[in-house]
Scaffold this active site. Structure first.
Site, PDB file in Angstrom:
ATOM      1  N   GLU A   1     -18.166  -3.781  24.382  1.00 62.19           N
ATOM      2  CA  GLU A   1     -17.342  -4.989  24.523  1.00 62.19           C
ATOM      3  C   GLU A   1     -16.125  -4.963  23.607  1.00 62.19           C
ATOM      4  OE1 GLU A   1     -20.588  -5.017  23.817  1.00 62.19           O
ATOM      5  OE2 GLU A   1     -21.548  -5.786  25.634  1.00 62.19           O
TER       6      GLU A   1
ATOM      7  N   HIS B   1       0.840  -1.198   0.000  1.00 58.70           N
ATOM      8  CA  HIS B   1       0.000   0.000   0.000  1.00 58.70           C
ATOM      9  C   HIS B   1       0.877   1.251   0.000  1.00 58.70           C
ATOM     10  CE1 HIS B   1      -2.350  -3.300   1.680  1.00 58.70           C
ATOM     11  NE2 HIS B   1      -3.433  -2.670   1.246  1.00 58.70           N
TER      12      HIS B   1
ATOM     13  N   HIS C   1     -29.050 -15.003  24.638  1.00 60.16           N
ATOM     14  CA  HIS C   1     -27.992 -14.832  25.634  1.00 60.16           C
ATOM     15  C   HIS C   1     -27.267 -16.138  25.965  1.00 60.16           C
ATOM     16  CE1 HIS C   1     -29.602 -10.899  25.941  1.00 60.16           C
ATOM     17  NE2 HIS C   1     -28.987 -10.595  27.075  1.00 60.16           N
TER      18      HIS C   1
ATOM     19  N   HIS D   1      -4.075   3.395  -3.476  1.00 61.78           N
ATOM     20  CA  HIS D   1      -4.223   2.789  -2.147  1.00 61.78           C
ATOM     21  C   HIS D   1      -3.430   1.493  -1.949  1.00 61.78           C
ATOM     22  CE1 HIS D   1      -6.091   0.957   1.389  1.00 61.78           C
ATOM     23  NE2 HIS D   1      -6.194  -0.125   0.654  1.00 61.78           N
TER      24      HIS D   1
HETATM   25  C1  TPP Z   1     -11.674  -4.493   9.648  1.00 63.32           C
HETATM   26  C2  TPP Z   1     -11.101  -4.312   8.287  1.00 63.32           C
HETATM   27  N1  TPP Z   1     -11.918  -4.348   7.219  1.00 63.32           N
HETATM   28  C3  TPP Z   1     -11.428  -4.247   5.974  1.00 63.32           C
HETATM   29  C4  TPP Z   1     -10.097  -4.116   5.765  1.00 63.32           C
HETATM   30  C5  TPP Z   1      -9.527  -4.059   4.351  1.00 63.32           C
HETATM   31  N2  TPP Z   1      -9.087  -2.674   4.089  1.00 63.32           N
HETATM   32  C6  TPP Z   1      -7.814  -2.331   4.164  1.00 63.32           C
HETATM   33  S1  TPP Z   1      -7.594  -0.687   3.976  1.00 63.32           S
HETATM   34  C7  TPP Z   1      -9.239  -0.436   3.753  1.00 63.32           C
HETATM   35  C8  TPP Z   1      -9.832   0.932   3.587  1.00 63.32           C
HETATM   36  C9  TPP Z   1      -8.955   1.881   2.962  1.00 63.32           C
HETATM   37  O1  TPP Z   1      -9.360   3.183   3.211  1.00 63.32           O
HETATM   38  P1  TPP Z   1      -8.630   4.061   4.292  1.00 63.32           P
HETATM   39  O2  TPP Z   1      -8.770   3.464   5.610  1.00 63.32           O
HETATM   40  O3  TPP Z   1      -9.152   5.443   4.126  1.00 63.32           O
HETATM   41  O4  TPP Z   1      -7.116   3.988   3.895  1.00 63.32           O
HETATM   42  P2  TPP Z   1      -6.398   4.728   2.684  1.00 63.32           P
HETATM   43  O5  TPP Z   1      -7.137   4.362   1.439  1.00 63.32           O
HETATM   44  O6  TPP Z   1      -6.487   6.165   2.977  1.00 63.32           O
HETATM   45  O7  TPP Z   1      -5.025   4.191   2.687  1.00 63.32           O
HETATM   46  C10 TPP Z   1      -9.927  -1.639   3.825  1.00 63.32           C
HETATM   47  C11 TPP Z   1     -11.403  -1.744   3.632  1.00 63.32           C
HETATM   48  C12 TPP Z   1      -9.271  -4.073   6.910  1.00 63.32           C
HETATM   49  N3  TPP Z   1      -7.952  -3.958   6.811  1.00 63.32           N
HETATM   50  N4  TPP Z   1      -9.790  -4.147   8.136  1.00 63.32           N
END
Ligand code: TPP
Length: 694
Positions: A440, A59, A502, A290
């Site tokens: 939680e 990334h 529960h 990204h």
């Molecule tokens: C709980 C979770 N869901 C999904 C992902 C997969 N994932 C990695 S980065 C991302 C989103 C990217 O957007 P952002 O957080 O704004 O990061 P940026 O594009 O700015 O690097 C996702 C959905 C993850 N790492 N964790």
């Protein structure tokens, strides 16, 4: 498309070759210091582009976008010493957006963490490197927590900030006086856990928590506007934070914001407007920056736009020197801190060091558990194991000052607060009981942060069925190998009238599926004390204690010094004669198995009962010991008011199982045990059937 302002910054950086001489000659004006900043930030960008390109995955966008924020933070604000990544009074830095791991690796390399060599950067995401895809605690010196599952890091940071305040309240600000910084992304803030974390931090007024929000408006699917329209600044303000917007590419604005944040009386969110993939001519500001390599052409374009004309992985000496100088800033503070620590009373210093090392006093622990077991031998208690847990805690809490308890709004049901425990609050961080609220997930992640910070052994409570709400954080605790203890009560249909919503049925199996997690289900008050002992002793593993709501008889009457639960399973009631049947049970079902043993004896069938308080500890026994406890009876029967999954490892695929194969129902618990056939009669009948005697 790059904005006009970004084009200006790029071109300013592009003049770097002519200004480098100025920078190194020592004649620095405002412009050259801006250039110096840009070059330092560009070193991060270049390393991120190059490493991702070489790995053919990763990334690049996030590190390129946050390089300016990180450069200002690490060169001017963050208190750290690369020579000692475990220095107790360092500021904690959490990269909550773990996918941007190259940001952190670049920072660790540039600031001079000895383990983070250029070779490691080149081996980004490769087997055996210390530069895995997402940062992993315990794997890479300087990584404070494992991040990647979005939202977790932010919530860990809340726990770290709680731990810092608590330790400062106990040991004084001479030795505990640091901050917790976070870089969080849109994804972190979209996750529900962020709300729990923000609300808890705001409520506790954790003003040493500073979150830099990478407000780039881009996630994987594209612009954030596809899925989100939250005003994050207003949201955090509503949670009791100070929050405001800045330009995340303006080093002066970043520095001014951090200065202001350091003086805040509340936790701080700085929403830093940034451009993902900053510098990449075709991909900056777009989702395409990204999560995949930029490609040779785009990288060449970025190098040109940023004025970074160095070969891949090459950081020019003057830039590296600047970074290393920044990395050495903390040495003086570290030395001064060591002096202050040395000036503490020897007892206080020893206690502080012991706690930060995570050395629970074996002696204090053993004595507390022995006292509990002696009391139980003298006056047996037929009580719920949740109440037995409280009984054990009454001895453990005074003996182990590092234990910080809590509950997600079920304090009276979880029995996690002993009489002497004061509440940890914004007004009194020395308290040892946290009211986490109905949060939680945030609780479990904050507990991870507390354990990671050091000095604290967090335990907390909710209902076992809500372990689902904690699961992502429990999984990470297991992955990180940290000691957090989850007291999870109301552990079966035995909770009765609250009904199937529960009543956990699949949760024990689901928790047992998590590697490195210890799942304890003690049968009575003595086993509960022994399981507490084991959970506290296991410093490299999290534990769950699954405890009953309903009363159970104390099966272990006589005092035994040995911790019998340590083997994971043991014969709690021997057969009269050579056993034809082995009955294996956990928790509240052990007493049912003991009743069944009597019914079988009446039929002339000798049966033994094996209590199995911990599958994982049984599995790690030597093969011979494991075989010995499993035994060689003709018939094995497993009894647990839960699904069968996982039991075949003990009873064999041919073993009989008495438990649940559906959800439960709402009724008094004794009716439910009958309704679902989890009874001594059913166990005995199953054994007789298997023997061909019925
Ligand atoms: C709980 C979770 N869901 C999904 C992902 C997969 N994932 C990695 S980065 C991302 C989103 C990217 O957007 P952002 O957080 O704004 O990061 P940026 O594009 O700015 O690097 C996702 C959905 C993850 N790492 N964790």
């Amino acid at each position: 498309m790059l904005s006009t302002r970004h084009k200006q910054v790029f071109s300013m950086s592009a003049n770097v070759s002519s200004t480098a001489a100025v920078a190194t000659s020592g004649r620095r004006g405002a412009e050259s210091s801006a250039v110096a900043h840009a070059r330092m930030a560009n070193a991060i960008r270049a390393l991120a582009m190059d490493a991702v390109e070489q790995a053919k995955s990763g990334h690049p966008g996030m590190p390129m976008g946050t390089a300016d924020i990180a450069t200002v933070l690490f060169t001017r604000f963050l208190k750290f010493d690369p020579a000692d990544p475990a220095w107790p009074d360092r500021d904690r830095f959490v990269l909550s957006a773990g996918h941007g791991s190259m940001l952190l690796y670049a920072l660790l390399y540039l600031t001079g963490y000895p383990a983070m060599t250029l070779d490691q950067i080149k081996r980004f995401r490769q087997l055996g490197s210390i530069t895995p895809g997402h940062p992993e605690y315990g794997h890479t010196p300087g990584v404070e927590t494992t991040t990647g599952p979005l939202g977790q890091g932010l919530a860990n940071a809340v726990g770290m900030a709680i731990a810092e305040r608590h330790m400062a309240a106990v040991f004084g600000d001479k030795v505990v006086d640091h901050r917790t910084y976070v870089i969080a992304s849109d994804g972190d803030l979209m996750e529900g856990i962020s709300q729990e974390a923000a609300a808890l931090a705001g409520h506790l007024r954790l003003n040493r928590l500073i979150v830099l929000f990478d407000d780039n408006g881009i996630s994987i699917d594209g612009p954030l506007s596809l899925a989100d329209s939250v005003d994050q600044v207003k949201r955090f303000q509503a949670c009791g934070w100070n929050a405001w917007h800045i330009d995340g590419h303006d080093p002066q604005a970043i520095a001014a914001a951090l200065e202001k944040a350091q003086a805040s009386d509340k936790p701080v969110l700085i929403a830093c407007k940034t451009q993902i993939g900053y510098g990449a001519p075709g991909k900056a500001g777009k989702a395409s920056a990204h999560g995949s390599p930029l490609g040779a052409e785009e990288i060449a374009g970025a190098r040109g736009a940023l004025g970074w004309e160095h070969a891949p992985f090459e950081v020019p000496d003057d830039v590296l020197d600047e970074w290393r100088t920044a990395g050495a800033r903390g040495k003086t503070a570290h030395a001064a801190w060591s002096k202050r620590l040395a000036s503490l009373e020897p007892a206080a210093r020893g206690e502080f060091e012991r706690r930060m090392k995570g050395d629970v006093s074996k002696q204090a622990l053993a004595e507390a558990v022995r006292k509990v077991k002696e009391q139980l031998a003298a006056a047996p208690k037929d009580i719920a194991t949740r109440a037995s847990s409280e009984f054990a805690l009454e001895a453990l809490i005074p003996a182990l000052p590092e234990m910080i308890g809590g509950s997600a709004d079920l304090t009276g049901s979880n029995n996690t607060r002993t009489k002497s425990m004061k509440v940890l609050s914004a007004a009194d961080f020395a308290g040892r009981f946290v009211h986490y609220g109905v949060r939680e997930h945030g609780m479990a992640a904050a507990m991870n942060g507390m354990a990671l910070h050091g000095g604290i052994v967090p335990y907390s409570g909710t209902f076992l069925v809500f372990s689902d709400y904690c699961r992502p954080a429990i999984r990470l605790a297991a992955l990180m190998g940290i000691r957090v203890i989850h007291v999870m009560t109301h552990d079966s249909i035995g909770l009765g009238e609250d009904g199937p919503t529960h009543q956990p049925v699949e949760h024990l199996a689901a928790l047992r599926a998590i590697p490195n997690l210890l799942v304890f289900r003690p049968a009575d008050a003595v086993e509960t004390a022994e399981c507490w002992h084991l959970a506290l002793e296991n410093r490299d593993r999290p534990s769950v204690l699954a405890l009953t709501r309903q009363n159970v008889p104390q099966l272990r009457g006589a005092y035994e010094a040995e911790n019998r639960c340590a083997a994971g399973a043991y014969e709690i009631s021997a057969a009269a004669g050579k056993a034809e049947v082995s009955l294996f049970a956990t928790g509240s079902e052990v007493s049912i198995a003991v009743e069944a043993q009597k019914l079988l004896a009446a039929e002339g069938v000798p049966a033994r009962v094996v209590s199995v308080p911990c599958f994982e500890l049984l599995a790690q026994q030597a093969e011979a010991a494991r075989r010995a406890v499993i035994g060689t009876a003709k018939v094995n029967v497993g009894v647990e008011a839960a699904v069968r999954q996982g039991w075949d490892a003990i009873i064999g695929s041919g073993g009989a199982f008495i438990g649940m194969s559906s959800f439960g129902a709402s009724a008094p618990y004794k009716d439910l045990y009958k309704q679902f056939g989890v009874t001594a009669e059913a166990v005995a009948a199953a054994a007789l059937r298997a023997l061909g005697k019925a």
